[in-house]
Design a protein around this motif. Structure first.
Motif, PDB file in Angstrom:
ATOM      1  N   LEU A 100      65.028 -11.049  16.722  1.00  0.00           N
ATOM      2  CA  LEU A 100      64.285 -12.145  17.350  1.00  0.00           C
ATOM      3  C   LEU A 100      62.873 -12.294  16.791  1.00  0.00           C
ATOM      4  CD1 LEU A 100      65.413 -11.669  21.083  1.00  0.00           C
ATOM      5  CD2 LEU A 100      66.459 -13.056  19.272  1.00  0.00           C
ATOM      6  N   GLY A 101      62.658 -11.781  15.609  1.00  0.00           N
ATOM      7  CA  GLY A 101      61.374 -11.989  14.940  1.00  0.00           C
ATOM      8  C   GLY A 101      60.226 -11.172  15.489  1.00  0.00           C
ATOM      9  N   GLY A 102      60.520 -10.057  16.159  1.00  0.00           N
ATOM     10  CA  GLY A 102      59.461  -9.284  16.784  1.00  0.00           C
ATOM     11  C   GLY A 102      58.686  -8.369  15.856  1.00  0.00           C
ATOM     12  N   ALA A 103      59.262  -7.995  14.730  1.00  0.00           N
ATOM     13  CA  ALA A 103      58.634  -6.981  13.877  1.00  0.00           C
ATOM     14  C   ALA A 103      57.208  -7.336  13.450  1.00  0.00           C
ATOM     15  CB  ALA A 103      59.512  -6.713  12.653  1.00  0.00           C
ATOM     16  N   PRO A 104      56.904  -8.588  13.059  1.00  0.00           N
ATOM     17  CA  PRO A 104      55.521  -8.886  12.657  1.00  0.00           C
ATOM     18  C   PRO A 104      54.514  -8.825  13.810  1.00  0.00           C
ATOM     19  CG  PRO A 104      57.062 -10.514  11.786  1.00  0.00           C
ATOM     20  CD  PRO A 104      57.803  -9.729  12.811  1.00  0.00           C
ATOM     21  N   LYS A 105      55.009  -8.774  15.045  1.00  0.00           N
ATOM     22  CA  LYS A 105      54.118  -8.786  16.206  1.00  0.00           C
ATOM     23  C   LYS A 105      53.975  -7.418  16.859  1.00  0.00           C
ATOM     24  CE  LYS A 105      55.658 -13.518  17.163  1.00  0.00           C
ATOM     25  NZ  LYS A 105      56.294 -14.429  18.150  1.00  0.00           N
ATOM     26  N   VAL A 106      54.637  -6.413  16.301  1.00  0.00           N
ATOM     27  CA  VAL A 106      54.655  -5.090  16.922  1.00  0.00           C
ATOM     28  C   VAL A 106      54.251  -4.035  15.906  1.00  0.00           C
ATOM     29  CG1 VAL A 106      56.114  -3.332  18.006  1.00  0.00           C
ATOM     30  CG2 VAL A 106      56.385  -5.745  18.627  1.00  0.00           C
ATOM     31  N   ASN A 107      53.315  -3.182  16.314  1.00  0.00           N
ATOM     32  CA  ASN A 107      52.871  -2.090  15.465  1.00  0.00           C
ATOM     33  C   ASN A 107      53.738  -0.847  15.648  1.00  0.00           C
ATOM     34  OD1 ASN A 107      50.769  -0.402  13.933  1.00  0.00           O
ATOM     35  ND2 ASN A 107      50.739   0.576  15.951  1.00  0.00           N
ATOM     36  N   ALA A 108      54.037  -0.511  16.909  1.00  0.00           N
ATOM     37  CA  ALA A 108      54.770   0.720  17.185  1.00  0.00           C
ATOM     38  C   ALA A 108      55.678   0.534  18.386  1.00  0.00           C
ATOM     39  CB  ALA A 108      53.805   1.877  17.441  1.00  0.00           C
ATOM     40  N   LEU A 109      56.815   1.216  18.354  1.00  0.00           N
ATOM     41  CA  LEU A 109      57.728   1.294  19.494  1.00  0.00           C
ATOM     42  C   LEU A 109      57.900   2.756  19.852  1.00  0.00           C
ATOM     43  CD1 LEU A 109      59.860   0.325  21.534  1.00  0.00           C
ATOM     44  CD2 LEU A 109      61.535   0.359  19.663  1.00  0.00           C
ATOM     45  N   VAL A 110      57.580   3.084  21.099  1.00  0.00           N
ATOM     46  CA  VAL A 110      57.750   4.443  21.605  1.00  0.00           C
ATOM     47  C   VAL A 110      58.854   4.407  22.650  1.00  0.00           C
ATOM     48  CG1 VAL A 110      56.640   6.431  22.670  1.00  0.00           C
ATOM     49  CG2 VAL A 110      55.283   4.855  21.251  1.00  0.00           C
ATOM     50  N   GLY A 111      59.935   5.119  22.396  1.00  0.00           N
ATOM     51  CA  GLY A 111      61.046   5.175  23.331  1.00  0.00           C
ATOM     52  C   GLY A 111      61.078   6.508  24.055  1.00  0.00           C
ATOM     53  N   ILE A 112      61.027   6.467  25.379  1.00  0.00           N
ATOM     54  CA  ILE A 112      61.132   7.673  26.199  1.00  0.00           C
ATOM     55  C   ILE A 112      62.561   7.736  26.729  1.00  0.00           C
ATOM     56  CG2 ILE A 112      60.208   8.937  28.177  1.00  0.00           C
ATOM     57  CD1 ILE A 112      57.695   7.167  27.984  1.00  0.00           C
ATOM     58  N   ALA A 113      63.323   8.732  26.298  1.00  0.00           N
ATOM     59  CA  ALA A 113      64.735   8.869  26.674  1.00  0.00           C
ATOM     60  C   ALA A 113      65.505   7.570  26.449  1.00  0.00           C
ATOM     61  CB  ALA A 113      64.860   9.332  28.125  1.00  0.00           C
ATOM     62  N   PRO A 114      65.406   6.975  25.264  1.00  0.00           N
ATOM     63  CA  PRO A 114      66.033   5.672  25.027  1.00  0.00           C
ATOM     64  C   PRO A 114      67.531   5.783  24.749  1.00  0.00           C
ATOM     65  CG  PRO A 114      64.985   6.419  23.028  1.00  0.00           C
ATOM     66  CD  PRO A 114      64.680   7.452  24.083  1.00  0.00           C
ATOM     67  N   SER A 115      68.259   4.755  25.085  1.00  0.00           N
ATOM     68  CA  SER A 115      69.714   4.727  24.870  1.00  0.00           C
ATOM     69  C   SER A 115      70.046   4.119  23.508  1.00  0.00           C
ATOM     70  CB  SER A 115      70.399   3.942  25.990  1.00  0.00           C
ATOM     71  OG  SER A 115      69.789   2.670  26.180  1.00  0.00           O
ATOM     72  N   ASN A 116      69.440   4.648  22.460  1.00  0.00           N
ATOM     73  CA  ASN A 116      69.519   4.013  21.142  1.00  0.00           C
ATOM     74  C   ASN A 116      70.920   3.921  20.574  1.00  0.00           C
ATOM     75  OD1 ASN A 116      66.852   3.224  20.540  1.00  0.00           O
ATOM     76  ND2 ASN A 116      66.278   5.348  20.198  1.00  0.00           N
ATOM     77  N   HIS A 117      71.734   4.920  20.797  1.00  0.00           N
ATOM     78  CA  HIS A 117      73.096   4.898  20.288  1.00  0.00           C
ATOM     79  C   HIS A 117      74.112   4.971  21.422  1.00  0.00           C
ATOM     80  CE1 HIS A 117      70.709   6.217  16.753  1.00  0.00           C
ATOM     81  NE2 HIS A 117      71.510   5.347  16.149  1.00  0.00           N
ATOM     82  N   GLY A 118      73.680   4.570  22.597  1.00  0.00           N
ATOM     83  CA  GLY A 118      74.580   4.517  23.726  1.00  0.00           C
ATOM     84  C   GLY A 118      74.684   5.840  24.453  1.00  0.00           C
ATOM     85  N   THR A 119      75.469   5.840  25.501  1.00  0.00           N
ATOM     86  CA  THR A 119      75.628   7.028  26.324  1.00  0.00           C
ATOM     87  C   THR A 119      77.059   7.148  26.808  1.00  0.00           C
ATOM     88  OG1 THR A 119      74.933   8.132  28.370  1.00  0.00           O
ATOM     89  CG2 THR A 119      74.899   5.729  28.360  1.00  0.00           C
ATOM     90  N   THR A 120      77.468   8.383  27.014  1.00  0.00           N
ATOM     91  CA  THR A 120      78.755   8.654  27.639  1.00  0.00           C
ATOM     92  C   THR A 120      78.585   8.970  29.112  1.00  0.00           C
ATOM     93  OG1 THR A 120      78.626  11.034  27.192  1.00  0.00           O
ATOM     94  CG2 THR A 120      79.594   9.640  25.476  1.00  0.00           C
ATOM     95  N   LEU A 121      77.338   8.979  29.608  1.00  0.00           N
ATOM     96  CA  LEU A 121      77.066   9.411  30.983  1.00  0.00           C
ATOM     97  C   LEU A 121      77.826  10.702  31.282  1.00  0.00           C
ATOM     98  CD1 LEU A 121      76.983   6.137  33.111  1.00  0.00           C
ATOM     99  CD2 LEU A 121      75.088   7.639  32.535  1.00  0.00           C
ATOM    100  N   LEU A 122      77.642  11.696  30.383  1.00  0.00           N
ATOM    101  CA  LEU A 122      78.329  12.981  30.511  1.00  0.00           C
ATOM    102  C   LEU A 122      79.838  12.811  30.636  1.00  0.00           C
ATOM    103  CD1 LEU A 122      75.891  15.008  32.785  1.00  0.00           C
ATOM    104  CD2 LEU A 122      76.401  15.396  30.378  1.00  0.00           C
ATOM    105  N   GLY A 123      80.375  11.826  29.921  1.00  0.00           N
ATOM    106  CA  GLY A 123      81.809  11.620  29.906  1.00  0.00           C
ATOM    107  C   GLY A 123      82.312  10.619  30.926  1.00  0.00           C
ATOM    108  N   LEU A 124      81.471  10.211  31.878  1.00  0.00           N
ATOM    109  CA  LEU A 124      81.946   9.293  32.909  1.00  0.00           C
ATOM    110  C   LEU A 124      82.415   7.966  32.324  1.00  0.00           C
ATOM    111  CD1 LEU A 124      79.476   9.713  35.904  1.00  0.00           C
ATOM    112  CD2 LEU A 124      81.914  10.246  35.863  1.00  0.00           C
TER     113      LEU A 124
END
Length: 295
Positions: free
Chosen positions: A152-176
């Motif tokens: 969505l064209g955000g890269a030129p408007k953002v210097n840094a992204l800090v993710g705290i416990a981010p779901s970057n590659h998805g989750t299994t919710l411990l298998g649930l």
């Protein structure tokens, strides 16, 4: 489908939703006060102040992006004042609301939520006069901005992204989430009612699209702060990113005594908060240790 299977499918969906609700937003669940009261308190704490102008020391506004089943206030009652007290202009948005569901955000489709973030960043940049913003997100809020940056064209408007416990590659919710294939009704219910949750299941079409061709985009610095005790975004190493300008941090490598799980690392963990400030201002970074809890 047999009636008992239909009931069990619905129960599975409710269990998944309840797991995330209880764990991700204890601040919401633990208080009987309406969220409007918390919203009213936010400006007095110095954030969402559109008169704030970034300083020479901290030239970019910080936009906080809450997680699933959370909102712009309760997710940030710890970190927002922490950053304001250190001289940052801090803003937080609500996104991903569904009709008829008050208080809880992050439930709508993630691509639509990224569009809401795009509009909000433009609003903050216009108000502050800054050329770029820094983004800090918890859980879904650490992953969803990557869609904004990449598509969505955000890269030129953002210097840094800090993710705290981010779901970057998805989750299994411990298998649930692995149970969903056995209960089609549960999957249908989650997709219909909480697409923001199903978009975060490992292997979802949204995540497949997001991570195709690489985790990052040029020109943005990425930091991931994870805890080995995360019980929601599992396995915890799935949170980490690969790229040329990425720093992946396991909080227990900095303080082995830190027992924070998924919610605590974003809501109350001052050791994680210290590492956020290091990510926002690497030129003035100081070592993060167990003593950072009193810093």
């Amino acid at each position: 489908m047999l009636p008992w299977k239909r009931a069990l499918g619905t129960l599975t969906a409710l269990l998944l939703a309840a797991t995330v609700t209880v764990t991700v937003t204890p601040a919401v669940a633990a208080t009987a006060s309406p969220v409007s009261a918390a919203v009213a308190a936010a400006p007095s704490s110095g954030w969402n102040n559109y008169a704030c102008k970034p300083s020479a020391a901290h030239p970019r506004p910080v936009v906080l992006v809450h997680g699933t089943f959370a909102n712009s206030v309760d997710n940030w009652l710890g970190l927002a004042p922490y950053l304001v007290n250190r001289g940052y202009c801090v803003f937080s948005l609500d996104y991903g609301q569904l009709p008829g569901v008050p208080f809880f955000g992050g439930l709508g489709p993630i691509d639509a939520s990224a569009g809401q973030l795009a509009a909000y960043v433009d609003k903050v940049l216009a108000a502050t006069g800054a050329a770029k913003a820094d983004l800090v997100g918890h859980s879904q809020g650490g992953m969803m901005p990557r869609y904004y940056l990449k598509f969505l064209g955000g890269a030129p408007k953002v210097n840094a992204l800090v993710g705290i416990a981010p779901s970057n590659h998805g989750t299994t919710l411990l298998g649930l989430t692995g149970l969903l294939k056995y209960f089609p009704d549960a999957a249908d219910l989650l997709t219909d009612k909480t697409p923001g949750l199903t978009d975060q299941v490992t292997g979802s079409p949204l995540l497949t699209k997001l991570n195709a061709g690489g985790d990052t985009v040029p020109g943005v610095r990425y930091t991931v702060i994870a805890t080995r005790y995360d019980e929601i975004v599992t396995p915890y190493r799935s949170q980490f990113l690969t790229g040329s300008d990425v720093r992946n941090v396991l909080i227990q490598d900095l303080c082995p005594l830190d027992l924070s799980e998924h919610a605590a690392i974003g809501l109350i963990d001052r050791i994680a908060f210290h590492e956020v400030t290091n990510a926002l201002d690497p030129a003035r970074a100081t070592p993060t240790t167990c003593a950072s809890v009193i810093g």
